[in-house]
Design a protein around this motif. Sequence first.
Motif, mmCIF file in Angstrom:
data_model
loop_
_atom_site.group_PDB
_atom_site.id
_atom_site.type_symbol
_atom_site.label_atom_id
_atom_site.label_comp_id
_atom_site.label_asym_id
_atom_site.label_seq_id
_atom_site.Cartn_x
_atom_site.Cartn_y
_atom_site.Cartn_z
ATOM 1 N N LEU A 41 23.205 44.728 3.091
ATOM 2 C CA LEU A 41 23.227 44.334 4.467
ATOM 3 C C LEU A 41 21.663 44.454 4.816
ATOM 4 C CD1 LEU A 41 24.511 43.709 7.151
ATOM 5 C CD2 LEU A 41 24.553 46.474 7.499
ATOM 6 N N GLN A 42 20.809 45.306 4.285
ATOM 7 C CA GLN A 42 19.665 45.499 4.685
ATOM 8 C C GLN A 42 18.657 44.016 3.963
ATOM 9 O OE1 GLN A 42 18.696 49.199 2.827
ATOM 10 N NE2 GLN A 42 17.995 50.070 4.581
ATOM 11 N N LEU A 43 19.158 43.729 3.050
ATOM 12 C CA LEU A 43 18.684 42.514 2.383
ATOM 13 C C LEU A 43 19.260 41.169 2.874
ATOM 14 C CD1 LEU A 43 18.515 43.722 -1.375
ATOM 15 C CD2 LEU A 43 16.592 43.827 0.303
ATOM 16 N N SER A 44 19.949 41.146 3.620
ATOM 17 C CA SER A 44 20.919 39.941 3.856
ATOM 18 C C SER A 44 20.057 39.094 4.865
ATOM 19 C CB SER A 44 22.329 40.175 4.243
ATOM 20 O OG SER A 44 22.350 41.011 5.514
ATOM 21 N N SER A 45 20.743 37.941 5.317
ATOM 22 C CA SER A 45 20.115 37.235 6.356
ATOM 23 C C SER A 45 21.317 36.692 7.499
ATOM 24 C CB SER A 45 19.544 35.972 5.821
ATOM 25 O OG SER A 45 20.518 35.061 5.023
ATOM 26 N N VAL A 46 22.370 37.788 7.776
ATOM 27 C CA VAL A 46 23.285 37.679 8.391
ATOM 28 C C VAL A 46 22.956 37.396 9.944
ATOM 29 C CG1 VAL A 46 24.884 38.658 7.018
ATOM 30 C CG2 VAL A 46 24.079 40.170 8.662
ATOM 31 N N ARG A 47 23.503 36.618 10.664
ATOM 32 C CA ARG A 47 23.042 36.427 11.973
ATOM 33 C C ARG A 47 24.007 37.169 13.011
ATOM 34 N NH1 ARG A 47 22.803 31.196 13.622
ATOM 35 N NH2 ARG A 47 20.933 31.208 14.671
ATOM 36 N N ARG A 48 25.246 37.236 12.713
ATOM 37 C CA ARG A 48 26.373 37.742 13.717
ATOM 38 C C ARG A 48 26.859 39.134 13.156
ATOM 39 N NH1 ARG A 48 30.476 35.615 17.083
ATOM 40 N NH2 ARG A 48 32.591 36.541 16.591
ATOM 41 N N PRO A 91 19.825 43.808 9.281
ATOM 42 C CA PRO A 91 18.517 43.083 8.782
ATOM 43 C C PRO A 91 17.996 42.234 10.052
ATOM 44 C CG PRO A 91 20.563 41.807 8.804
ATOM 45 C CD PRO A 91 20.985 43.216 8.969
ATOM 46 N N GLY A 92 17.090 41.763 9.952
ATOM 47 C CA GLY A 92 16.021 41.223 11.142
ATOM 48 C C GLY A 92 16.446 39.962 11.536
ATOM 49 N N SER A 93 17.641 39.374 11.007
ATOM 50 C CA SER A 93 18.148 38.143 11.115
ATOM 51 C C SER A 93 18.844 38.028 12.121
ATOM 52 C CB SER A 93 18.616 37.494 9.768
ATOM 53 O OG SER A 93 19.574 38.387 9.334
ATOM 54 N N VAL A 94 19.626 39.237 12.727
ATOM 55 C CA VAL A 94 20.688 39.175 13.526
ATOM 56 C C VAL A 94 20.260 38.545 14.812
ATOM 57 C CG1 VAL A 94 22.132 40.732 14.908
ATOM 58 C CG2 VAL A 94 21.551 41.161 12.437
ATOM 59 N N HIS A 143 13.691 39.901 15.396
ATOM 60 C CA HIS A 143 12.721 39.149 16.332
ATOM 61 C C HIS A 143 13.655 38.029 16.851
ATOM 62 C CE1 HIS A 143 9.475 41.114 14.531
ATOM 63 N NE2 HIS A 143 9.615 40.896 13.078
ATOM 64 N N TRP A 144 14.984 37.694 16.528
ATOM 65 C CA TRP A 144 15.651 36.572 16.967
ATOM 66 C C TRP A 144 16.765 36.912 17.719
ATOM 67 C CZ3 TRP A 144 12.547 32.986 16.127
ATOM 68 C CH2 TRP A 144 11.722 33.042 14.845
ATOM 69 N N LEU A 145 17.089 38.316 18.091
ATOM 70 C CA LEU A 145 18.164 38.882 18.544
ATOM 71 C C LEU A 145 18.099 38.246 20.001
ATOM 72 C CD1 LEU A 145 20.398 40.858 18.350
ATOM 73 C CD2 LEU A 145 19.182 42.464 19.647
ATOM 74 N N GLN A 146 19.296 37.608 20.595
ATOM 75 C CA GLN A 146 19.728 37.051 21.796
ATOM 76 C C GLN A 146 20.719 37.903 22.645
ATOM 77 O OE1 GLN A 146 20.409 32.849 20.876
ATOM 78 N NE2 GLN A 146 18.395 32.515 19.951
ATOM 79 N N MET A 147 21.677 38.243 21.700
ATOM 80 C CA MET A 147 22.918 38.701 22.521
ATOM 81 C C MET A 147 23.048 40.238 22.115
ATOM 82 S SD MET A 147 26.298 39.718 22.375
ATOM 83 C CE MET A 147 27.717 39.664 23.292
ATOM 84 N N LEU A 148 23.237 41.413 22.967
ATOM 85 C CA LEU A 148 23.235 42.561 22.669
ATOM 86 C C LEU A 148 24.490 43.107 23.463
ATOM 87 C CD1 LEU A 148 22.569 45.187 20.954
ATOM 88 C CD2 LEU A 148 20.929 45.755 22.396
ATOM 89 N N ASN A 149 25.476 43.453 22.854
ATOM 90 C CA ASN A 149 26.839 44.144 23.781
ATOM 91 C C ASN A 149 26.946 45.716 23.210
ATOM 92 O OD1 ASN A 149 28.979 44.751 25.149
ATOM 93 N ND2 ASN A 149 30.395 43.655 24.142
ATOM 94 N N GLY A 200 12.677 42.264 22.783
ATOM 95 C CA GLY A 200 12.857 42.328 24.170
ATOM 96 C C GLY A 200 12.488 40.862 25.179
ATOM 97 N N GLU A 201 11.598 40.244 24.231
ATOM 98 C CA GLU A 201 11.213 38.750 24.931
ATOM 99 C C GLU A 201 12.308 37.841 24.499
ATOM 100 O OE1 GLU A 201 7.387 37.683 23.326
ATOM 101 O OE2 GLU A 201 6.505 39.546 24.234
ATOM 102 N N MET A 202 13.158 37.779 23.338
ATOM 103 C CA MET A 202 13.923 37.119 23.113
ATOM 104 C C MET A 202 15.477 37.204 23.444
ATOM 105 S SD MET A 202 12.502 34.911 20.830
ATOM 106 C CE MET A 202 13.747 34.262 20.315
ATOM 107 N N LEU A 203 15.423 38.484 23.903
ATOM 108 C CA LEU A 203 17.022 38.960 24.328
ATOM 109 C C LEU A 203 17.353 37.954 25.675
ATOM 110 C CD1 LEU A 203 19.233 40.965 23.325
ATOM 111 C CD2 LEU A 203 18.206 42.552 25.048
ATOM 112 N N GLU A 204 18.714 37.433 25.568
ATOM 113 C CA GLU A 204 19.125 36.408 26.605
ATOM 114 C C GLU A 204 20.280 37.300 27.460
ATOM 115 O OE1 GLU A 204 20.391 32.919 25.181
ATOM 116 O OE2 GLU A 204 18.338 32.146 24.503
ATOM 117 N N ARG A 205 21.167 38.149 26.608
ATOM 118 C CA ARG A 205 22.300 38.838 27.283
ATOM 119 C C ARG A 205 22.278 40.275 26.846
ATOM 120 N NH1 ARG A 205 24.013 33.508 26.495
ATOM 121 N NH2 ARG A 205 25.073 32.647 28.232
ATOM 122 N N LEU A 206 22.034 41.161 27.762
ATOM 123 C CA LEU A 206 22.291 42.608 27.453
ATOM 124 C C LEU A 206 23.106 43.123 28.245
ATOM 125 C CD1 LEU A 206 21.058 45.269 26.335
ATOM 126 C CD2 LEU A 206 19.264 45.307 28.321
#
Length: 620
Positions: free
Chosen positions: A421-428, A446-449, A475-481, A505-511
């Motif tokens: 998981l740490q080395l992956s590029s999963v987004r979801r 990972p940072g790709s989430v 850096h790309w996180l847009q949705m956090l539930n 914090g700048e990229m987040l669209e839904r919190l």
Amino acid sequence: FPRAGADMLGCLCLQAKGAGRRERLKPSTDFDGIAAPSSAASMSATDGARAAAERGGSAASWSPVHRAQSAEECQERYSRLDPDLQQLSREELVASFKSVTCFRRRVPADEAADPAKSNAAMRGVTLAELYELETAIKPHCGQWVKRRCDAWGNLTRTVGIDWEEVNIYDISTNFFVPLAAWTGCSFMEVIAYKYRRVDVFVSHAWSHPFWRTLEVLARLCKDRKLNPKTTVFWLCFAALRQHNPGADIGKDMGAAPFVTAIQQAQQSLIIVSSMDWDLLRRAWCGLEAQTAMVTASAGHLTDIYTHVDEEYKPDLYRPDSTQVRCLTDGAFHGDRGGAKARRDAAFPGHIVEAALDFALAAAQASDPEDKARILAHAAAQAGGVAQVDATVRARYFLAAYQTLASPGASKALLEKGFTALQLSSVRRVVFQGELPSPERLLRSLPGSVVMLNLGNARVGDAGAEALAGALPRMHWLQMLNLSFNAIGAPGGTALAGAFKSCTCGEMLERLDLYGNELGDAGASALAEALPRMHGLRELNLGVNAIGESGATALAVAFKAVTWGDELEVLDLNDNGFGESGRAALADALEESAGKFSKLRVVGDGVMRPEETSCAPQATT
């Protein structure tokens, strides 16, 4: 599901004879008269009128053939086939090609001439059409050539295949390749009315029995509430012209049809065999799985299904359970009371164990050149082949995490999964229900989430603090539930600190922090981070025990922010702000009405439900 009658592919295809009378074509031993017509004029007036009526057009506007223009071209392509296939087709299939080339549901020529429409990524089929294929070929597999490798790797050829063991290799060898060689078309292009966008991308190994593939697709339709007559599946054997699939795939792997199909699909389905987990040994399937997790949208689902054998049932499964098992991406509609956890626990553990050892370099491909191209494509990506391996492993790990982290499970497998998981590029990343050992999992993200959905995961303050430590690399996180997670002031303060100091914090669209216990301290900390969170479209702070001081801090933050055009929903429901807190928020929103032009505020008497602008609501 309906089976076709008269208009059937393969040896069941029938040809019009006289005034509406149909009879089966007799087997032919030569190619006399079996040619693909070059225009609609080659059809009889009756056939053309009937086809046009079914399509809603005129007979003159419909051309039944768009690939093969002459008998010579057909036979030239056909002559390049393996002699075994030519002989078999003379006996069983070639006679039906005369009907196939005039098949009345064939996609029209004007669509075929448009590259945007006829691209292989648009050649999906429905489950109902696949059942038509089953009905067409099932009676004739006893005469098919069976090619198998023995224990020493030697290729053997015999005639006759039992339907239970017919796989996609057999169907391709004995039906799709001769069909494509004669017509120049894929199976989809002779069975469907038109090219169409894909709903579900299917990754599967060709060695998987065809009847099991159909059962898995039917189960997915049931589970995800999909219509088998209209849901479009992309399967490579039906989409590519199998006499020359390389022409459809092209040289650029990044623009290959499967990539486009994944990007336009709403979800992916991975079908893996429970016996030999063959999909995990195929290079194409590994690349498809990784592509679905890296290039598809954040809302793209990836479900993993398998069809188990009866002999597995006594040891691993409940006696009353079905033979189809799944690891789902999130819950099904209507799931209640830990239904997903029970499904995950019934999935064969040996498949997950094998998946955690996936290695693209060790995977196989029928064509060595394909394997070389796949490895070169993977190596050119950020992270290279190692990241492709880690991403495929991480998908299975996340899907089976609640089982792998349960008491008594293998610690070694769990550690292997965390590393992947740490080395992956999963987004979801989606979990529903209480998470075991959430701190370690959240620290390993990972940072790709892009999407992190932990609704009702009960991570608590410790989990929130662990997530706060991982947020700086996302850096790309847009949705956090994080709704219903028992997060109090310490956890809320830690999260707010991460939002304030890092890019996420700048990229987040839904919190979504609904149903926690942030209190005044947590709300005040979040208020300090709000000026940095200028990408927010939805903010949910309902049911968080926020009092007057927390409301006042939020009001000050809303006045101070320089952004607001994108904020659409602010949920402050059931927080007990008190008179002064409500008044402070109402004044702040009224004063900032120009900034929050799209805002709709929910709850606690701050806004009138019927108002669309940021005017204060009378307190209740």
